[in-house]
Design a protein around this motif. Structure first.
Motif, PDB file in Angstrom:
ATOM      1  N   PHE A   5       0.790  -1.186   0.176  1.00  0.00           N
ATOM      2  CA  PHE A   5       0.011  -0.061   0.069  1.00  0.00           C
ATOM      3  C   PHE A   5       0.866   1.277  -0.131  1.00  0.00           C
ATOM      4  O   PHE A   5       1.724   1.248   0.814  1.00  0.00           O
ATOM      5  N   TRP A   6       0.334   2.298  -0.610  1.00  0.00           N
ATOM      6  CA  TRP A   6       0.940   3.522  -0.483  1.00  0.00           C
ATOM      7  C   TRP A   6       0.058   4.361   0.749  1.00  0.00           C
ATOM      8  O   TRP A   6      -1.203   4.176   0.840  1.00  0.00           O
ATOM      9  N   GLU A   7       0.953   4.866   1.586  1.00  0.00           N
ATOM     10  CA  GLU A   7       0.454   5.588   2.596  1.00  0.00           C
ATOM     11  C   GLU A   7      -0.455   6.786   2.380  1.00  0.00           C
ATOM     12  O   GLU A   7      -1.578   6.897   2.832  1.00  0.00           O
ATOM     13  N   ASP A   8       0.068   7.676   1.389  1.00  0.00           N
ATOM     14  CA  ASP A   8      -0.687   8.864   1.223  1.00  0.00           C
ATOM     15  C   ASP A   8      -2.083   8.263   0.313  1.00  0.00           C
ATOM     16  O   ASP A   8      -1.855   7.969  -0.519  1.00  0.00           O
ATOM     17  N   SER A  33      -7.307  -0.076  -6.515  1.00  0.00           N
ATOM     18  CA  SER A  33      -6.579   1.134  -7.552  1.00  0.00           C
ATOM     19  C   SER A  33      -5.204   1.091  -7.204  1.00  0.00           C
ATOM     20  O   SER A  33      -4.660   1.207  -6.050  1.00  0.00           O
ATOM     21  N   PHE A  34      -4.445   1.011  -8.210  1.00  0.00           N
ATOM     22  CA  PHE A  34      -2.921   1.144  -7.979  1.00  0.00           C
ATOM     23  C   PHE A  34      -2.675   2.416  -8.624  1.00  0.00           C
ATOM     24  O   PHE A  34      -2.996   2.807  -9.676  1.00  0.00           O
ATOM     25  N   GLU A  35      -1.546   2.767  -8.201  1.00  0.00           N
ATOM     26  CA  GLU A  35      -0.556   3.925  -8.810  1.00  0.00           C
ATOM     27  C   GLU A  35       0.916   3.550  -8.690  1.00  0.00           C
ATOM     28  O   GLU A  35       1.348   3.172  -7.725  1.00  0.00           O
ATOM     29  N   LEU A  36       1.477   4.327  -9.733  1.00  0.00           N
ATOM     30  CA  LEU A  36       2.870   4.074  -9.994  1.00  0.00           C
ATOM     31  C   LEU A  36       3.476   5.618  -9.509  1.00  0.00           C
ATOM     32  O   LEU A  36       3.059   6.673 -10.088  1.00  0.00           O
ATOM     33  N   ARG A  37       4.248   5.555  -8.625  1.00  0.00           N
ATOM     34  CA  ARG A  37       4.977   6.603  -7.747  1.00  0.00           C
ATOM     35  C   ARG A  37       6.111   6.525  -7.564  1.00  0.00           C
ATOM     36  O   ARG A  37       6.489   5.381  -7.320  1.00  0.00           O
TER      37      ARG A  37
END
Length: 192
Positions: free
Chosen positions: A60-63, A156-160
Motif C-alpha cells: 500500500f501507499w500511505e498517502d 486502485s494501483f498507482e505508479l509513484r
C-alpha cells in the motif's frame, strides 16, 4: 495380411499423435506493468497469509489510502467499514494476525487489470476467498473455530516514486471490498 494391416494402423496412430502435438509455443510476454502489479498482489496475499505485517503493508501507499468494505450488505451503508488512514489498516491486520493462527487466501488468477492511458494508474479486480482459524483450544463467539469470507476486490494501483529509494513503484491506493453476503456465499458454493 492382418499383421501387416495392424502394423500400418499402429504406425499411422503414432504418426498422428506425434504430428498433432506440434511445438509448444513460447509464452507471450506480459507488459512490465502487469508483472509488477501481479508481484504487489503476491506480496499482499503472502504477507497476509504468513502474518508478516511489514510485507503485507508494503503493498500500500500511505498517502491517499482508502479501504471500503460493504460487509456483504451493498444496500446498507450503516455497517460499511471505511479506513482512510493507513494506520487503521495496519491495526486491523495486526488484530487479525493476533487472533488467527492460520489464514488462507485464494485469489482468482489472472486478475483483471485495466491501465489508464498514461500507464500510471490501474484498476485491478479479482475474486477472493479467505478463511482463518483460531489456535487449538480457542473459540470465537458462538463456539466457532474459524471464519470464512468471499467476494470481489477492486484495487486502485498507482505508479509513484518511492521516497525511500527514489524509484518508481506500483502500490495500492484504494481497495474496495465487495464482500458476499452469507446467502451469496451459499449460492456461489452450492451450499444449502
Amino acid at each position: 495380411m492382418l499383421k501387416v494391416f495392424a502394423k500400418i494402423i499402429g504406425l499411422l496412430l503414432v504418426f498422428s499423435v506425434l504430428t498433432s502435438c506440434g511445438d509448444v509455443s513460447s509464452p507471450i510476454p506480459q507488459p512490465p506493468e502487469l508483472v509488477l502489479i501481479n508481484q504487489v498482489l503476491k506480496n499482499w496475499r503472502e504477507g497476509y497469509q504468513s502474518e508478516d505485517l511489514d510485507r503485507y503493508m508494503s503493498a500500500f501507499w500511505e498517502d491517499g489510502f482508502l479501504y471500503v468494505s460493504d460487509m456483504g450488505t451493498n444496500d446498507d451503508k450503516t455497517d460499511d467499514v471505511v479506513f482512510d488512514d493507513i494506520r487503521d489498516e495496519r491495526d486491523a491486520a495486526k488484530r487479525v494476525f493476533d487472533m488467527f493462527q492460520d489464514i488462507e487466501i485464494e485469489l482468482s488468477e489472472p486478475p483483471e487489470i485495466q491501465l489508464n492511458t498514461d500507464r500510471t494508474r490501474a484498476e485491478v479486480r479479482n475474486h477472493y476467498r479467505i478463511q482463518g482459524f483460531v489456535a487449538d483450544g480457542e473459540a470465537l463467539e458462538g463456539g466457532f473455530t474459524g471464519w470464512f469470507a468471499e467476494g470481489n476486490n477492486v484495487f486502485s494501483f498507482e505508479l509513484r516514486r518511492n521516497k525511500d529509494s527514489s524509484k518508481q513503484e506500483w502500490r495500492i491506493t484504494e481497495w474496495m471490498d465487495e464482500a458476499y453476503s452469507k446467502e451469496e456465499i451459499r449460492a456461489a458454493n452450492n451450499l444449502p
